[in-house]
Design a protein around this motif. Structure first.
Motif, PDB file in Angstrom:
ATOM      1  N   LEU A 115       0.820  -1.213   0.000  1.00  0.00           N
ATOM      2  CA  LEU A 115       0.000   0.000   0.000  1.00  0.00           C
ATOM      3  C   LEU A 115       0.856   1.266   0.000  1.00  0.00           C
ATOM      4  O   LEU A 115       0.464   2.295  -0.565  1.00  0.00           O
ATOM      5  N   LYS A 116       2.023   1.184   0.624  1.00  0.00           N
ATOM      6  CA  LYS A 116       2.921   2.344   0.645  1.00  0.00           C
ATOM      7  C   LYS A 116       3.901   2.322  -0.525  1.00  0.00           C
ATOM      8  O   LYS A 116       4.673   3.276  -0.702  1.00  0.00           O
ATOM      9  N   GLU A 117       3.864   1.240  -1.292  1.00  0.00           N
ATOM     10  CA  GLU A 117       4.809   1.030  -2.398  1.00  0.00           C
ATOM     11  C   GLU A 117       6.247   1.259  -1.931  1.00  0.00           C
ATOM     12  O   GLU A 117       7.063   1.883  -2.602  1.00  0.00           O
ATOM     13  N   ASP A 118       6.511   0.695  -0.776  1.00  0.00           N
ATOM     14  CA  ASP A 118       7.807   0.851  -0.104  1.00  0.00           C
ATOM     15  C   ASP A 118       8.624  -0.419  -0.322  1.00  0.00           C
ATOM     16  O   ASP A 118       8.895  -1.182   0.604  1.00  0.00           O
ATOM     17  N   TYR A 119       9.031  -0.649  -1.567  1.00  0.00           N
ATOM     18  CA  TYR A 119       9.639  -1.912  -1.939  1.00  0.00           C
ATOM     19  C   TYR A 119      11.153  -1.920  -1.743  1.00  0.00           C
ATOM     20  O   TYR A 119      11.810  -0.877  -1.742  1.00  0.00           O
ATOM     21  N   VAL A 120      11.673  -3.129  -1.610  1.00  0.00           N
ATOM     22  CA  VAL A 120      13.117  -3.336  -1.627  1.00  0.00           C
ATOM     23  C   VAL A 120      13.514  -3.675  -3.055  1.00  0.00           C
ATOM     24  O   VAL A 120      13.005  -4.626  -3.635  1.00  0.00           O
TER      25      VAL A 120
END
Length: 425
Positions: free
Chosen positions: A311-316
């Motif tokens: 949901l935050k598009e906080d990808y590694v």
């Protein structure tokens, strides 16, 4: 520096990578495992774990996701929990649990079935399975041909999604370190998405589609925290609000906590004071790197971290080795080291061992520091294992190249070796 010097640098680099290939293949047989207790203890550790557990600031709790503990209560009581939560209009309810058989309590089963059927957006877990015919093709193949599903009366109104997480554990009771999850899998030519992906899709379809368009078979989980612990017992960053068994029955929450939110039902211990290991994983948030004693996160919380990441598009993101960039970088750094070490070998032979060891140590420390900082600040994972291995082998490997390999191809050196051997005999 003449042509011969540069040829030695090239062949020395090739020799180092040949040594790496040999060590890697020998290690696959586990010959040295019995002599490597430290390696065994650190086997499930990665350098980026330091960023997760030590360097990152504690996050602000993600109020879009709430966890509900059903502990060890009966199905009839779980039905009561579902009915209570559902009346506050959650956006999605996910169940991280199987109800794959009918219990002797027929009324309890019926009550749970009816309660689940009333949920507007319900996601029930499945498990990807491999039949014996697939297993015989080869261990570790990421191919599935069947699903474990709850009994049909419990999934009448449900979306189905698999809850498999990426660990090396063969059984639930084994030590399980969870770093990644499979996003989507095909089962009998039908697409199935992960449990967390399906919940995120029902909540925000665009964000879930953005994840799938990354086209990564596995996504590294960008962990941010654990349950919000009002008693301060976990020592981990607080990320998700959770309701214990009695909190639900007593409605010990405000309606805004549930309305329009993603609610995940799962086992979080008999209660929040329980230290059970059931459905619990080691994660990079664990502060004990070596010889880990206690897993730190329940499976439902792992799924919550995945949903929050989507949901935050906080990808590694990772260094893309599809084009061989990581290998190319390792070759370049190794060649530069071999060139420098060769110069030292010829010009300052008495100083060779000391100077090269210091250079190697500084380089390795700088690269590890770079890996940790880049991951901590930018959620970018530098896979520089080959580079580190090349640096570690360069000094001693070059001595072997000059002292053994080159002499084997030199007629005078071979003659000298056999002459000395003959005299000793």
């Amino acid at each position: 520096m003449n042509k011969k010097f540069w040829l030695d640098c090239v062949f020395g680099t090739i020799f180092i990578f040949g040594m790496m290939w040999m060590f890697f293949n020998v290690s696959q047989f586990g010959i040295f495992d019995a002599f490597d207790p430290i390696g065994e203890a650190l086997d499930d550790m990665e350098m980026t774990d330091v960023a997760f557990s030590q360097l990152r600031k504690d996050p602000v709790p993600d109020t879009n996701i709430v966890l509900v503990n059903f502990g060890e209560i009966s199905r009839a009581k779980i039905a009561e929990q579902v009915a209570i939560i559902n009346k506050y209009d959650p956006a999605v309810i996910g169940f991280d649990s199987f109800f794959d058989f009918l219990s002797p309590d027929t009324l309890g089963d019926l009550a749970l079935s009816n309660a689940l059927a009333e949920v507007k957006n319900l996601v029930m877990v499945t498990k990807l399975l491999q039949t014996d015919s697939i297993i015989m093709l080869g261990e570790g193949l990421d191919i599935y041909d069947s699903l474990e599903i709850s009994h049909p009366i419990f999934v009448k109104n449900a979306h189905l999604a698999f809850a498999n997480l990426d660990t090396e554990a063969a059984n639930q009771e084994d030590f399980k370190t969870c770093r990644a999850f499979p996003t989507m899998r095909m089962v009998n030519e039908e697409q199935h998405v992960a449990f967390a992906v399906k919940m995120a899709e029902l909540y925000d379809s665009e964000k879930a589609q953005n994840l799938l368009e990354r086209d990564n078979p596995f996504e590294i989980i960008n962990y941010r925290g654990n349950l919000v612990d009002f008693f301060g017992r976990t020592g981990y960053p607080n990320m998700f609000y959770a309701l214990d068994v009695d909190d639900v029955f007593n409605e010990n929450f405000v309606p805004e906590m549930i309305k329009g939110k993603i609610v995940i039902f799962g086992f979080l211990g008999k209660d929040f004071f329980d230290t059970s290991w059931d459905d619990k994983f080691f994660t990079p948030l664990n502060k004990d790197y070596a010889g880990k004693a206690n897993p730190d996160m329940y499976g439902a919380v792992v799924h919550a971290n995945i949903i929050s990441m989507i949901l935050k598009e906080d990808y590694v993101n990772e260094l893309n080795d599809k084009e061989g960039f990581g290998i190319l970088l390792a070759i370049i750094i190794c060649f530069l080291n071999i060139t420098l070490f060769s110069y030292i070998y010829h010009v300052l032979p008495p100083w060779y061992d000391g100077i090269t060891k210091i250079i190697q140590l500084i380089e390795i420390m700088l690269i590890i520091f770079l890996m940790v900082i880049v991951f901590s600040e930018y959620s970018f994972k530098l896979n520089l294992v080959i580079t580190l291995a090349a640096i570690a082998l360069a000094g001693d490997g070059l001595e072997v190249y000059y002292g053994v390999v080159k002499n084997l191809f030199n007629k005078e050196s071979r003659k000298l070796l056999f002459t000395i051997r003959h005299k000793r005999v």
